[in-house]
Design an enzyme around this catalytic site. Structure first.
Site, PDB file in Angstrom:
ATOM      1  N   GLY A 172       0.834  -1.199   0.000  1.00 18.30           N
ATOM      2  CA  GLY A 172       0.000   0.000   0.000  1.00 18.30           C
ATOM      3  C   GLY A 172       0.871   1.251   0.000  1.00 18.30           C
ATOM      4  O   GLY A 172       2.085   1.174   0.250  1.00 18.30           O
ATOM      5  N   CYS A 192       7.569  -1.487   2.412  1.00 20.38           N
ATOM      6  CA  CYS A 192       8.217  -0.731   1.319  1.00 20.38           C
ATOM      7  C   CYS A 192       9.211   0.262   1.904  1.00 20.38           C
ATOM      8  O   CYS A 192      10.334   0.406   1.398  1.00 20.38           O
ATOM      9  CB  CYS A 192       7.171  -0.014   0.474  1.00 20.38           C
ATOM     10  N   GLN A 252       1.082   3.421   2.139  1.00 24.50           N
ATOM     11  CA  GLN A 252       1.690   3.582   3.473  1.00 24.50           C
ATOM     12  C   GLN A 252       2.361   2.287   3.951  1.00 24.50           C
ATOM     13  O   GLN A 252       2.413   2.017   5.156  1.00 24.50           O
ATOM     14  CB  GLN A 252       0.629   4.028   4.483  1.00 24.50           C
ATOM     15  N   SER A 253       2.882   1.495   3.028  1.00 25.35           N
ATOM     16  CA  SER A 253       3.496   0.211   3.420  1.00 25.35           C
ATOM     17  C   SER A 253       4.748   0.405   4.279  1.00 25.35           C
ATOM     18  O   SER A 253       5.701   1.082   3.860  1.00 25.35           O
ATOM     19  CB  SER A 253       3.848  -0.562   2.143  1.00 25.35           C
ATOM     20  N   ASN A 254       4.745  -0.228   5.443  1.00 21.48           N
ATOM     21  CA  ASN A 254       5.953  -0.239   6.288  1.00 21.48           C
ATOM     22  C   ASN A 254       7.046  -1.072   5.628  1.00 21.48           C
ATOM     23  O   ASN A 254       8.224  -0.760   5.724  1.00 21.48           O
ATOM     24  CB  ASN A 254       5.628  -0.855   7.657  1.00 21.48           C
TER      25      ASN A 254
END
Ligand SMILES: Cc1ncc(COP(=O)(O)O)c(C=O)c1O
Length: 332
Positions: free
Chosen positions: A78, A84, A80-82
């Site tokens: 997403g 990534c 807001q992916s942690n």
């Protein structure tokens, strides 16, 4: 040596990136409130910019990427992916380029994890929820495009959740193996399943009978059974390690997804604030808050005996708080 001797060699194929071991702390006031002895494993402290659970998986994925001679990481999640964000940070540290395939609209002003991705110089491509359903195709095209540009990309799946990434959480159980037998229950979030899979294998490997419980923050029990089963089978296909049937009996609860993945009700945010003010412990709204709420509910329902010793895995995600400033305004 543990139950699966082949694992010991695999666990050495790692690049040390995280600050380990992470501490374990007792939550005194919540222990009193819930009638159990509650500890938290602070995996939110594995690093700063690469903090949380993903860096443990990346220790193994990066070893593999280097061994394969790659020079670029590609992963997805997403906006807001942690995962990534942690991948973008580790890419810089290890001298890799990084490209992120993101689900959702590009915001006018980057915030939270995306802001960190940008600061770190990762390139990004945004896809609508509808288009993202064709993720395998997007990944194939992205790899082909980058190879044409002369890159040697290494593709990391969503959440770093495959057999290689899960080795990070087998290793985490090794870190805890001397104290874990005293714990009756361990709780973790289910986002893509790799953290749970690794811990389940690690517990079996070391013959520790603490009960591992996963709380879903998206999807449902059937989805996570399929995902964790896929990861367990990859150990067989990739590494020739076959696990006994009882490892496929998973303890999942999907009642705490709430109004949807990454969405929060005001009551949930009020609990995040209450816990922060009670213990000085900040949970993230997307993963650890819902998992913590699930754990508290299971304790109240009697699924955990009074006086039991419980370990909550804080898997990080703090940067996910910042894009929710507007929502917090209503409850602060
Ligand atoms: C902060 C945080 N906690 C927990 C999880 C869940 O871990 P897993 O994807 O291994 O199930 C994730 C990612 O999905 C995460 O970013």
């Amino acid at each position: 040596m543990g139950l699966f001797p082949e694992l010991d060699a695999l666990l050495k194929k790692r690049i040390g990136l995280a600050h380990l071991p992470t501490p374990i702390e007792k939550l005194e006031r919540l222990s009193g409130e819930l009638g159990v002895t509650l500890y938290v494993k602070r995996d939110d402290l594995t690093e700063s910019v690469a903090s949380g659970n993903k860096i443990r998986k990346l220790e193994y994925l990066l070893y593999d990427a280097k061994e394969k001679g790659c020079d670029m990481l590609i992963t997805c999640g997403g906006v807001q992916s942690n995962h990534c964000r942690a991948t973008a940070a580790i890419a810089v540290r290890m001298g890799f380029a990084c490209h992120l395939i993101l689900r959702g609209d590009e915001p006018a002003i980057p915030d939270g994890n995306l802001l960190i991705d940008r600061i770190l110089g990762a390139t990004t491509a945004f896809y609508t929820r509808e288009d993202f359903k064709n993720l395998p195709e997007i990944e194939r095209d992205t790899v082909a495009m980058l190879e044409k540009q002369g890159r040697r990309p290494y593709l990391i799946p969503m959440g770093g959740s495959n057999a290689t990434g899960s080795l990070g959480y087998i290793k985490m159980i090794e870190e805890l193996k001397d104290i874990l037998p005293a714990f009756d229950h361990i709780y973790c979030a289910l986002g893509s399943g790799g953290t749970y899979a690794g811990m389940a294998i690690g517990l079996k490997h070391h013959g520790i009978s603490s009960r591992l419980r996963g709380i879903a923050v998206c999807d449902d029990v059937a989805y996570f059974k399929a995902e964790v089963t896929r990861i367990l089978r990859e150990f067989d296909e990739w590494y020739g390690i076959t696990f006994p049937d009882d490892l496929f009996n998973m303890d999942f609860d999907d009642r705490f997804v709430g109004i949807g993945y990454a969405l929060n009700t005001p009551d949930e945010l009020k609990e995040l604030i209450r816990i922060a003010r009670l213990e000085g412990l900040i949970l993230d709204p997307v993963y650890t808050l819902k998992t913590f709420l699930g754990m508290m509910q299971q304790i109240r329902e009697g699924k955990v005996a009074k006086g039991a010793k419980v370990l909550f895995i804080h898997t990080g995600g703090h940067y996910g708080i910042f894009p929710k400033g507007e929502e917090f305004k209503g409850v602060l």
